[in-house]
Design an enzyme around this catalytic site. Structure first.
Site, PDB file in Angstrom:
ATOM      1  N   SER A  50       0.847  -1.183   0.000  1.00 57.09           N
ATOM      2  CA  SER A  50       0.000   0.000   0.000  1.00 57.09           C
ATOM      3  C   SER A  50       0.886   1.237   0.000  1.00 57.09           C
ATOM      4  O   SER A  50       1.881   1.289   0.738  1.00 57.09           O
ATOM      5  CB  SER A  50      -0.930  -0.008   1.225  1.00 57.09           C
ATOM      6  N   GLU A  51       0.521   2.213  -0.826  1.00 56.82           N
ATOM      7  CA  GLU A  51       1.386   3.385  -1.042  1.00 56.82           C
ATOM      8  C   GLU A  51       1.601   4.213   0.215  1.00 56.82           C
ATOM      9  O   GLU A  51       2.502   5.041   0.264  1.00 56.82           O
ATOM     10  CB  GLU A  51       0.803   4.275  -2.142  1.00 56.82           C
TER      11      GLU A  51
END
Lengths: 226, 227
Positions: A50-51
Site C-alpha cells: 500500500s502506497e
C-alpha cells in the site's frame, strides 16, 4: 452483437487474481484491482503493498477491531499479515517506482495500443482532479496490468489507438483485463489472448477502437475457482 | 540545552506568520497533525501555502483551514473529492493548485532536506505534469526534472517523542511525517505521548531529534474515525 453478458467486476477481479504467484509483492489500485485481494488462489501467499507504507497488507479489519492508524490507500482500516512491515510514503513509492514490486494492477480510463495509459483525469470533469500514486506506480511497474471495463458507461471504447485523455504514463501497460477480454500490449499492438465466455473475437473487436490481433483459437476466460 | 517542549498546541504555532509555507503530514485519515491544524486556525494566520497529500475531508484535517479561507495556494498529490471546502474554492478560482505525483512529492521534499538541488525521474514524462519542465533522455528513457520543495514550517504527527525530539510513529500514521520533518526550517510535532530521554530504543528511532524543533503533547483528536 452478442447477447451474452459481460463479466461482472468481481469476475474480472477473479480472472486478474490468476496472475498472482506465490510470494509476489503486489500493488492494487482503486477500482476493480481493489477487489482482487478477495480472490487470491488457495495455497499461495501474496504480500500486498500500500502506497501509504505497508508491505504485507491483509484483509479489511473486522467490525469492532478497526485501528485507524492502519488504513489502506482508500482510508479503509485493514490488517497486516505475518512478515508485514510499515515504512514512510517515500519508501513505499521507492518500492513501486524503483521496480521492486513484482506486479501492479491499476484501474484505467484508456489504454492505447502502444501501452500508453490514462487513469487520472477525464477532460471536463468537475473538481481539481488528483494524481495520487498512479504515475509513480505505472511508470516504475515491472509488470503493469490494467483492470477495467472494456467500454465506458456511455459505450465509448477504452482500448484505443491513441489516448485522448491526459496520460498517467507512457508505454507502461503489459496486459489489460476487461469484462470482455484479456489483451496483451505487444510491439505489433493489442494481442487478444482470451474472450469472455460466449463471446467471439469479432464481437469483442466491435467494442474496441484499436485493432485486436487474433492468432489462432482464442480461449474463453477461465475464472478462479473459489 | 534548547527547550523544545511547548505547553500547548497554541503556543507551538503562535509565531506562524501570514504567507507562510507549511508542510502538513498525514494520509488517509492517519497521521494528521489535527490539533496543530486547529490551533493554527484559531491563531488566524492567512495567505498560507499548504504542501500536503490531500486537502481535508469535510471540516476535518486541513478542511477547516480552507473553510476559513486561511490557505491561498496548494501543492498536493491528491486534493480529494471529499475536500469540499478546497473544491469550492478551487471551482471559484480562489486557490492556486500544483498537482504533483505522490512519490515525486516525497522525493522533492526529501531532496530539500538533503541538500539535493533537484533530480530527474521518468514519472510524469508525456503527461501534463511535465509541462514547462526540463526534459532529458537518460539511459534511453524520457525523464523530467524536479526541483526540491522546502517549507518554513512542518506540522507533523508522531506517536511518541522523547524530550529531545527523537520520534517514533505508529503503523501507517507514519506516511509523509518523517519526510517532511527533514525539510522545514521549523518542524513542529504533536505527539500522543512524551517519554523520558533514553527510553526509546535507539534502533527504533525513525526521526532523530536533530530534525525536530518543537514538541507538544496533543490531547485532542488523533485520527479521523469516519470521513
Amino acid at each position: 452483437m452478442s447477447s451474452r453478458p459481460k463479466l461482472t467486476r468481481e469476475q474480472v477481479a477473479a480472472r486478474a487474481a490468476l496472475e498472482l504467484r506465490d510470494g509476489d509483492c503486489v500493488n492494487l489500485g482503486w477500482g476493480i484491482p481493489n477487489l482482487v485481494s478477495n480472490f487470491v488462489p488457495a495455497g499461495i501467499t501474496v504480500y500486498f503493498h500500500s502506497e501509504n507504507g505497508i508491505l504485507g497488507m491483509g484483509p479489511r479489519a473486522q467490525a469492532g477491531e478497526e485501528d485507524y492508524d492502519v488504513v489502506d490507500a482508500m482510508k479503509v482500516p485493514v490488517t497486516v499479515i505475518p512478515g508485514a512491515s510499515f515504512f514512510d510514503q517515500g519508501t513505499a513509492h521507492l518500492m513501486s517506482r524503483g521496480g521492486h514490486l513484482d506486479l501492479s494492477m491499476l484501474g484505467g480510463l484508456q489504454v492505447a495500443e502502444n501501452g500508453d495509459f490514462a487513469n487520472w483525469k477525464i477532460p471536463g470533469a468537475k473538481g481539481s482532479g488528483g494524481i495520487g500514486g498512479a504515475m509513480d506506480i505505472a511508470t516504475g511497474a515491472r509488470r503493469l496490468i490494467v483492470c477495467m471495463e472494456h467500454e465506458t458507461k456511455e459505450g465509448a471504447p477504452k482500448l484505443v489507438r491513441r489516448c485522448t485523455y491526459p496520460l498517467t504514463a507512457l508505454a507502461c501497460v503489459k496486459r489489460v483485463i476487461t469484462d470482455l477480454s484479456v489483451v496483451d500490449v505487444t510491439p505489433d499492438g493489442f494481442l487478444l489472448r482470451e474472450v469472455a465466455p460466449g463471446w467471439i473475437p469479432q464481437e469483442v473487436q466491435q467494442h474496441t477502437e484499436a485493432r485486436l490481433i487474433v492468432r489462432g483459437e482464442v480461449p474463453e476466460i477461465k475464472l478462479a475457482s473459489r | 540545552m534548547k527547550q523544545k517542549l511547548c505547553d500547548t498546541v497554541d503556543a507551538a504555532v503562535a509565531d506562524v506568520p501570514s504567507g507562510a509555507r507549511i508542510f502538513f503530514g498525514g494520509f488517509g485519515g492517519a497521521g494528521f497533525p489535527n490539533n496543530l491544524i486547529q490551533a493554527l486556525d484559531r491563531q488566524g494566520a492567512s495567505e498560507l501555502t499548504a504542501i500536503t497529500n490531500n486537502c481535508g475531508s469535510g471540516d476535518g484535517e486541513l478542511g477547516i483551514l480552507f473553510k476559513h479561507g486561511r490557505i491561498r495556494s496548494v501543492i498536493a498529490s491528491f486534493p480529494g473529492p471529499h475536500a469540499r471546502h478546497f473544491q469550492d474554492l478551487y471551482a471559484a478560482g480562489k486557490i492556486a493548485l500544483e498537482l504533483v505525483p505522490q512519490g515525486i512529492l516525497c522525493e522533492r521534499i526529501r531532496a530539500a532536506g538533503a541538500g539535493i538541488y533537484g533530480f530527474y525521474a521518468a514519472v510524469g514524462a508525456g503527461t501534463p505534469v511535465a509541462d514547462g519542465r526540463e526534459e532529458r533522455v537518460i539511459g534511453g528513457r524520457r525523464t523530467v526534472f524536479y526541483e526540491p520543495l522546502a517549507a518554513e514550517f512542518a506540522f507533523i504527527k508522531a506517536w511518541k517523542a522523547d524530550g529531545l525530539g527523537n520520534l517514533i510513529y505508529r503503523k501507517t500514521a507514519r506516511n509523509f511525517n518523517p519526510l517532511m520533518a527533514v525539510a522545514a526550517k521549523t518542524t513542529i510535532v504533536e505527539v500522543e505521548e512524551i517519554v523520558s530521554v533514553g527510553s526509546l530504543d535507539p534502533e527504533a528511532v525513525v526521526t532523530p531529534f536533530v530534525f525536530v524543533h518543537r514538541i507538544v503533547q496533543a490531547r485532542g483528536i488523533h485520527n479521523v474515525v469516519k470521513a
